[in-house]
Design a protein around this motif. Sequence first.
Motif, mmCIF file in Angstrom:
data_model
loop_
_atom_site.group_PDB
_atom_site.id
_atom_site.type_symbol
_atom_site.label_atom_id
_atom_site.label_comp_id
_atom_site.label_asym_id
_atom_site.label_seq_id
_atom_site.Cartn_x
_atom_site.Cartn_y
_atom_site.Cartn_z
ATOM 1 N N GLY A 58 0.792 -1.222 0.000
ATOM 2 C CA GLY A 58 0.000 0.000 0.000
ATOM 3 C C GLY A 58 0.820 1.266 0.000
ATOM 4 N N SER A 59 2.125 1.216 -0.281
ATOM 5 C CA SER A 59 2.945 2.417 -0.301
ATOM 6 C C SER A 59 2.598 3.256 -1.526
ATOM 7 N N HIS A 60 2.925 4.555 -1.474
ATOM 8 C CA HIS A 60 2.636 5.420 -2.617
ATOM 9 C C HIS A 60 3.456 5.000 -3.833
ATOM 10 N N ARG A 61 4.649 4.533 -3.640
ATOM 11 C CA ARG A 61 5.467 4.066 -4.752
ATOM 12 C C ARG A 61 4.742 2.962 -5.524
ATOM 13 N N ILE B 182 -5.073 9.601 12.173
ATOM 14 C CA ILE B 182 -5.427 8.188 12.258
ATOM 15 C C ILE B 182 -6.757 8.063 13.001
ATOM 16 N N ARG B 183 -7.749 7.488 12.306
ATOM 17 C CA ARG B 183 -9.061 7.109 12.845
ATOM 18 C C ARG B 183 -9.958 8.285 13.221
ATOM 19 N N VAL B 184 -9.491 9.261 13.976
ATOM 20 C CA VAL B 184 -10.341 10.364 14.428
ATOM 21 C C VAL B 184 -9.667 11.685 14.064
ATOM 22 N N ALA B 185 -10.464 12.639 13.577
ATOM 23 C CA ALA B 185 -9.891 13.914 13.139
ATOM 24 C C ALA B 185 -10.876 15.047 13.360
ATOM 25 N N PRO B 186 -10.374 16.254 13.641
ATOM 26 C CA PRO B 186 -11.256 17.426 13.696
ATOM 27 C C PRO B 186 -11.579 17.901 12.291
ATOM 28 N N TRP C 125 -14.565 13.804 12.540
ATOM 29 C CA TRP C 125 -14.630 12.719 11.571
ATOM 30 C C TRP C 125 -14.129 11.426 12.182
ATOM 31 N N LEU C 126 -14.758 10.315 11.817
ATOM 32 C CA LEU C 126 -14.340 8.981 12.220
ATOM 33 C C LEU C 126 -14.065 8.174 10.961
ATOM 34 N N ASP C 127 -12.840 7.708 10.811
ATOM 35 C CA ASP C 127 -12.456 6.914 9.644
ATOM 36 C C ASP C 127 -12.988 5.491 9.806
ATOM 37 N N LEU C 128 -13.770 5.035 8.853
ATOM 38 C CA LEU C 128 -14.303 3.673 8.891
ATOM 39 C C LEU C 128 -13.320 2.657 8.311
ATOM 40 N N GLY C 129 -12.167 3.125 7.814
ATOM 41 C CA GLY C 129 -11.145 2.212 7.310
ATOM 42 C C GLY C 129 -11.512 1.537 6.006
ATOM 43 N N ARG D 169 -3.407 5.653 6.933
ATOM 44 C CA ARG D 169 -3.728 4.250 7.209
ATOM 45 C C ARG D 169 -2.445 3.475 7.511
ATOM 46 N N THR D 170 -2.538 2.534 8.440
ATOM 47 C CA THR D 170 -1.436 1.635 8.755
ATOM 48 C C THR D 170 -1.989 0.216 8.806
ATOM 49 N N GLN D 171 -1.126 -0.735 9.096
ATOM 50 C CA GLN D 171 -1.590 -2.117 9.218
ATOM 51 C C GLN D 171 -2.502 -2.311 10.419
#
Length: 491
Positions: free
Chosen positions: A51-54, A95-99, A106-110, A138-140
Amino acid sequence: MSDDDKTPAREVIADYAQAHFRYFRTADGTVYAQRNGHPVARPIRSQGTSGSHRQELMVSLFKDGVGVFNGTALKEALDLIEALAMSEDVQSVHIRVAPGFDGATWLDLGRDDGKSVRIHPTGWDIAIPDPREVCWRRTQLTGELPLPAKDTDGKGIDLLLRLCNFANAETECLAIAWLIGCLGPSVPVPAPFLTGPQGAGKSTGGRMLVRIIEGMSGDLRRAPKDEENLVAAVAAGWVTALDNLSHMTPDLSDAMCCIVTGIENVKRALFTDGDVFRVGYRRPLLLTGIDVGVIRPDLAERLLPLRLERPRVRRTEAELWAEYAEVLPVVLGSLLDLTVKVRSVEAETPTDLRMADFARLCAQLDAATGLGALTAYRASLDDLNDDVIEGDLLAQTVLRHADAIEPGAAQRMTSTEWLHCLSRLYSGDELRALPKGWPTTGKVLSDRLKRLQPTLAARGVLIDTGRTSEGRYLEMTRLATSTPHQQQRMY
């Protein structure tokens, strides 16, 4: 066309990348790539990981028929893009929660499609956030959450409490308050410590609480052996859950305090002599265990004890988790409904508690539901103070000495004089040996008493320091008025 007329591969890649991706930098100088119209951002320096940008760029170039390029061309193009991005505006990744904008959260549903939950003052909606408002990292450890159910009428909270083995209503309302706190990006929350007898389902209960926020792939972990590994795990996820703690070293205790209230870690950048990189983190933390031994006072102020009891009817793991997965959308929907309701209520912030933000959240929860979370939180802190005192012979000795001081009176001595006084009081007429860990100098005693200040103050004994022309002193004051609860708990 001659070779001289061909556009260099690095320019082809750079032109394609800038047309299809947005590049920006964070405050620490890390450059991220974000596909146009998609909220997930990836650091461009991620190499060789899924999942890297490369890899994302290579696949896009191939699928769009631009071509397949060697590693040198990709590296040169990304080096140019990174240099250009350093002049772009700074934006945060979360990660997961953001203003969000206008007081929203915001809550990231992944999810791969980028769908997230926007919690705003009038309700919550499922939407794909504007990339300039929220950038997800996103991470593992980022698991996928189901789409939350609408119009649950609060039944999801009841379903969750039925699956968990919480000992009483006070514990239940504190667990709910913690879950609401986990949905706030700027609210530090105390770390729940799930405890109870063997077989009470502490690990299972911990997983259920974590998976409401982190998805079904969220799990508990053993405590890392050193702070560096702990920081790496914390920085890669939102909720960090440590299972089956039986002992807590001073270093681990200090690290947990930092995780709860926030800290920045600075380390030397790899392959450099003078450059550094910064890792700032403040995350929800969850612990489970029967007994962790002596709890240090600063950690006790940041803990939230949740007691569980042994279930009367046992169920298989397969049955339990199948039901949990089925009701998780309803549980998440009810939690979001309650979060909106609680945030819309105004409440006074208690000024006498260390975790004032969480105390205010408990007061808001009480105003919205009448559950009594703030009273339960105060009682839990009082119990933790008891645990600290019962595990610290110095604290017990100080309280014994304070019993001889007139209410409202103060006693002032140097730290060395206090050391002799308290040592004689502990030894008594039997001249018993001082225990291991007892202060050996006035300076050590002064430092220990500073750490014990909040615990002793909760029992009506104030410790203060100062200096006169004759030197430094320690002053012990017994409060003139104390609550019946404090008087009852005096040692």
